[in-house]
Design an enzyme around this catalytic site. Sequence first.
Site, short mmCIF file in Angstrom:
data_model
loop_
_atom_site.label_atom_id
_atom_site.label_comp_id
_atom_site.label_asym_id
_atom_site.label_seq_id
_atom_site.Cartn_x
_atom_site.Cartn_y
_atom_site.Cartn_z
N ASP A 135 37.10 22.60 46.59
CA ASP A 135 37.67 23.91 47.47
C ASP A 135 36.36 25.01 48.02
O ASP A 135 35.86 25.30 46.99
CB ASP A 135 37.81 24.61 45.81
N TYR A 137 36.11 28.80 50.19
CA TYR A 137 35.62 30.23 50.05
C TYR A 137 35.80 30.69 51.11
O TYR A 137 35.01 31.89 51.92
CB TYR A 137 34.70 30.08 49.14
N HIS A 142 38.54 37.47 51.66
CA HIS A 142 39.15 37.61 49.85
C HIS A 142 37.26 37.87 49.38
O HIS A 142 36.90 38.71 47.90
CB HIS A 142 39.43 36.52 49.36
N GLU A 208 45.27 32.09 42.59
CA GLU A 208 44.96 31.70 44.38
C GLU A 208 45.43 31.09 45.42
O GLU A 208 45.62 29.84 44.47
CB GLU A 208 43.73 31.31 44.12
N GLU A 210 45.97 29.40 48.37
CA GLU A 210 45.72 28.55 48.63
C GLU A 210 46.31 27.45 49.64
O GLU A 210 47.92 27.12 49.54
CB GLU A 210 43.95 28.06 48.60
N ASP A 242 45.37 27.33 43.23
CA ASP A 242 44.11 27.31 42.81
C ASP A 242 43.37 28.00 40.73
O ASP A 242 43.17 29.23 41.46
CB ASP A 242 42.77 27.09 43.15
N ARG A 246 38.98 34.14 34.78
CA ARG A 246 38.31 35.02 35.21
C ARG A 246 37.51 35.05 34.86
O ARG A 246 36.60 35.35 34.50
CB ARG A 246 38.88 35.95 35.93
N GLN A 249 35.67 31.73 34.02
CA GLN A 249 34.24 31.56 35.05
C GLN A 249 33.34 32.80 35.62
O GLN A 249 31.78 32.04 35.66
CB GLN A 249 35.21 32.24 35.94
N TYR A 253 29.47 30.47 35.54
CA TYR A 253 29.26 30.10 36.60
C TYR A 253 27.54 30.23 37.56
O TYR A 253 27.51 29.88 38.28
CB TYR A 253 30.28 30.44 37.56
N LYS A 262 38.13 26.76 36.49
CA LYS A 262 38.47 25.90 37.89
C LYS A 262 39.07 24.98 37.06
O LYS A 262 40.30 24.38 38.10
CB LYS A 262 38.20 26.22 38.23
N THR A 266 45.32 22.82 38.76
CA THR A 266 45.34 23.37 40.11
C THR A 266 46.62 22.53 40.95
O THR A 266 46.63 21.05 40.74
CB THR A 266 44.50 22.19 40.93
N THR A 357 41.33 30.89 48.49
CA THR A 357 41.98 32.03 48.43
C THR A 357 42.02 32.61 50.01
O THR A 357 41.13 33.07 50.44
CB THR A 357 41.33 33.25 47.68
N GLU A 371 42.22 40.40 43.26
CA GLU A 371 42.07 41.79 44.59
C GLU A 371 43.25 42.47 44.08
O GLU A 371 42.55 43.86 44.35
CB GLU A 371 42.23 41.07 45.93
#
Length: 425
Positions: A135, A137, A142, A208, A210, A242, A246, A249, A253, A262, A266, A357, A371
Amino acid sequence: MSERAPASASFTVGVRAHNLTRMSDTALFGPDNLPYGLFSTPDSPGHRRLGIRYGDDVLDAGAAALAFGSAHADVLQQPSLNPLMAAGRSVWRAVRAESRSWLTEDVHRETAARHLLPLSGVRLHLPFEVADYVDFYASEQHATNVGRIFRPDDEALTPNWKHLPIGYHGRAGTVVVSGTPVVRPQGQRKPPNEPLPLFGPSRRLDIEAEVGFVVGAPSELGAQVGLDGFRDHVFGVTLLNDWSARDLQAWEYVPLGPFLGKSFATSVSPWITPLEALDAARVAPPARDLPLLPYLDDSAEGLAEGGLDLRLTVRLNGHVIAEPPFSTMYWTAAQQLAHLTVNGASLRTGDLYASGTVSGPEPAQFGSLLELTWGGREPLELPDGKRTFLEDGDVVTLTAWCPGPAGTRLGLGEVTGEVRPAVGA
């Protein structure tokens, strides 16, 4: 969706042939689209077959290929898209031309009609065997929004963001087809007011929106796939959600990146749109304000229109909450593939890589709840109540369309998932 209530698949050849005659070129799934999927019928639930979507019907591709004496009948009779994807671009183009001929030319109409099934009467499955999942970014909007939410006093973009497509390796085994329930994940999270991490269900479950790209032809270990090799290796495109926890994560992360936040699910569409079908939607990506290294430089003729004009729509419990434009993505799918393989990493048939995203410059174009609610501080007002992040029972649906030839529109297969409570919760 993939989980459809069983319905009668019986029909008369005359009715199906009449429907073929009435099929409009402006239909989202008309003759300029023809995405591939995998289906079974109520009378043969264990027999999975390749299908080609045409309007509200599915063509049994293997049976049609046998009936028409196609040289590609073998790859079209397989219980997965992988053999067709592995066959390479020349076969992809030949099969697409054949199937379009079967469905649109008068001389073939009666034969093709015998192998059409109502979409409402079949069950759709994950159309290919996923090899690896990566994945990216790639949306500047975003990435900037995320930076402003979490690092309001620092630069929104990290120093490397405009020099390379940032990505992470995900979990291929939890890629699921549209309609598969999404169980709320559990794990460690550390609220700001707690001295130690807690364990339990995620409280900040997100989406997300995508676009995914499916690799067909493999590459050798140690070889690089340049920008000009994109169309020789990528078979098609799918919508992708995805799902993201949060709070899990945020705690896990640092320093290695996303993991449990994550890897639980998916979701992808049951339909893979051939890359060739999207030629009319090709556009130039946004202007780059920093020079690119040669392996990522797509300014040359033939590479400059590497973006895609895909118009996404995100619905939560049936209510439209965002319409992200894919044309704003800073990094293209060709650049992502080039970066993915520049170190010599090999491609395998069935590799899936996602855009990250999709978010546009306007608030109504943000592709995640993170967001849309600005980190949960500005709840969405919906007819069925306020939302910051997803609640159990919420249903998220992604749809998309893009320009087709001569003013037509093409649809991408939808992605839907319902949130289920955490196990034991």
